[in-house]
Design an enzyme around this catalytic site. Structure first.
Site, PDB file in Angstrom:
ATOM      1  N   SER A  55      -7.403   0.718  -5.591  1.00 18.42           N
ATOM      2  CA  SER A  55      -7.307   0.660  -7.029  1.00 18.42           C
ATOM      3  C   SER A  55      -9.001   0.165  -6.572  1.00 18.42           C
ATOM      4  CB  SER A  55      -6.724  -1.699  -6.928  1.00 18.42           C
ATOM      5  OG  SER A  55      -5.618  -1.314  -6.707  1.00 18.42           O
TER       6      SER A  55
HETATM    7  N1  SAH Z   1      -2.173  -1.001  -4.140  1.00 18.16           N
HETATM    8  C1  SAH Z   1      -2.325   0.335  -3.678  1.00 18.16           C
HETATM    9  C2  SAH Z   1      -2.602   0.408  -4.631  1.00 18.16           C
HETATM   10  C3  SAH Z   1      -2.117   2.170  -5.600  1.00 18.16           C
HETATM   11  S1  SAH Z   1      -1.585   2.506  -6.517  1.00 18.16           S
HETATM   12  C4  SAH Z   1      -3.839   0.179  -2.640  1.00 18.16           C
HETATM   13  O1  SAH Z   1      -4.348  -0.737  -2.041  1.00 18.16           O
HETATM   14  O2  SAH Z   1      -4.088   1.568  -2.388  1.00 18.16           O
HETATM   15  C5  SAH Z   1       0.008   2.254  -7.277  1.00 18.16           C
HETATM   16  C6  SAH Z   1       1.143   3.080  -6.631  1.00 18.16           C
HETATM   17  O3  SAH Z   1       2.729   2.371  -7.309  1.00 18.16           O
HETATM   18  C7  SAH Z   1       0.685   4.103  -6.191  1.00 18.16           C
HETATM   19  O4  SAH Z   1       0.808   4.661  -5.152  1.00 18.16           O
HETATM   20  C8  SAH Z   1       2.354   4.772  -6.825  1.00 18.16           C
HETATM   21  O5  SAH Z   1       3.371   5.400  -6.310  1.00 18.16           O
HETATM   22  C9  SAH Z   1       3.907   3.551  -6.791  1.00 18.16           C
HETATM   23  N2  SAH Z   1       4.125   2.748  -7.701  1.00 18.16           N
HETATM   24  C10 SAH Z   1       4.648   4.048  -9.228  1.00 18.16           C
HETATM   25  N3  SAH Z   1       5.444   3.573  -9.424  1.00 18.16           N
HETATM   26  C11 SAH Z   1       6.387   2.603  -8.497  1.00 18.16           C
HETATM   27  C12 SAH Z   1       7.361   2.211  -8.162  1.00 18.16           C
HETATM   28  N4  SAH Z   1       8.378   2.127  -9.062  1.00 18.16           N
HETATM   29  N5  SAH Z   1       8.309   1.817  -6.997  1.00 18.16           N
HETATM   30  C13 SAH Z   1       7.097   1.520  -5.896  1.00 18.16           C
HETATM   31  N6  SAH Z   1       5.679   1.963  -6.179  1.00 18.16           N
HETATM   32  C14 SAH Z   1       5.898   2.422  -7.327  1.00 18.16           C
END
Ligand code: SAH
Length: 223
Positions: free
Chosen positions: A66
């Site tokens: 993000s």
């Molecule tokens: N907080 C992260 C942002 C990651 S982007 C950071 O600091 O880098 C969002 C993430 O959510 C992705 O890695 C994606 O695979 C995950 N995601 C999407 N749907 C999900 C679900 N149902 N359960 C767990 N993770 C999920």
């Protein structure tokens, strides 16, 4: 690293904190945590030069780390206290989890891709974030074994608030998440759970517009 690139890295970090402040992040504890965690440790090697730019960056499995401003904003809105237990949905790179770990007692973070979870665990370990547990699973189900949580942060967008997460929020707890369609307008919402004479109430406040990758059901089938 040469002296010159080391200096440039210091300058980038100072500018990074100034940008966060200018954009309105004012909580000192949040700014301190963001100053302490090295974002370079969480981005892919090919985007390292942009690690301190205020932008989301691509990571493995087609996901993103993000934008720092959004990380700061969501963290500030959570109002973390040192005794809090936090649930994060969407570990991704592990960067947001590393920030949460500086401000709360315990962080449980769920990721649907094993590749990302394994990598985040390694990175968090190397950064000394011993109070984070990364679990491979489906965030729509939360982590009932470890509930209730004082705070919940979801870093992928869903159309609606997942029921299991609302259930796993403690009384008086706060949850922040992006709501909206995959390719349409999304905004952050802040949900506050309280007990009223009529039963449990989930207050909802609309915050800023955002753009997140979608929250998908089930563990990822590919790695
Ligand atoms: N907080 C992260 C942002 C990651 S982007 C950071 O600091 O880098 C969002 C993430 O959510 C992705 O890695 C994606 O695979 C995950 N995601 C999407 N749907 C999900 C679900 N149902 N359960 C767990 N993770 C999920």
């Amino acid at each position: 690293m040469t002296d010159e690139t080391a200096n440039q890295a210091d300058i980038d970090r100072v500018n990074f904190l100034l940008t966060l402040r200018r954009r309105g992040i004012s909580d000192q504890a949040v700014l301190r945590a963001m100053g302490e965690v090295s974002r370079t440790a969480f981005v892919s090697p090919d985007t390292i030069a942009s690690a301190y730019a205020d932008q989301a960056l691509p990571i493995e499995c087609g996901q993103t780390i993000s934008q720092p401003y959004v990380v700061g904003y969501m963290t500030e809105q959570l109002g973390l206290k040192p005794h809090h237990r936090v649930l994060e949905i969407g570990t991704g790179s592990g960067y947001q989890a590393a920030i949460l770990a500086k401000l709360a007692r315990e962080v449980v973070s769920i990721e649907r891709y094993r590749t990302l979870a394994d990598q985040a665990r390694r990175r968090l370990g190397a950064e000394g974030a011993a109070n984070v547990e990364v679990i491979v699973g489906d965030g729509f189900e939360g982590c009932p074994d470890r509930a209730p949580f004082d705070r919940i942060i979801v870093t992928a967008a869903a159309e609606e608030v997942p029921e299991a997460l609302a259930e796993q929020l403690a009384d008086g707890g706060v949850m922040i998440m992006p709501l909206g369609p995959e390719n349409g307008p999304q905004h952050l919402v802040k949900l506050t759970k309280s007990q009223t004479p009529e039963g449990v109430r989930l207050g909802q406040e609309k915050l800023i517009p955002v753009r997140f990758v979608p929250m998908l059901r089930g563990k990822a089938r590919e790695l």
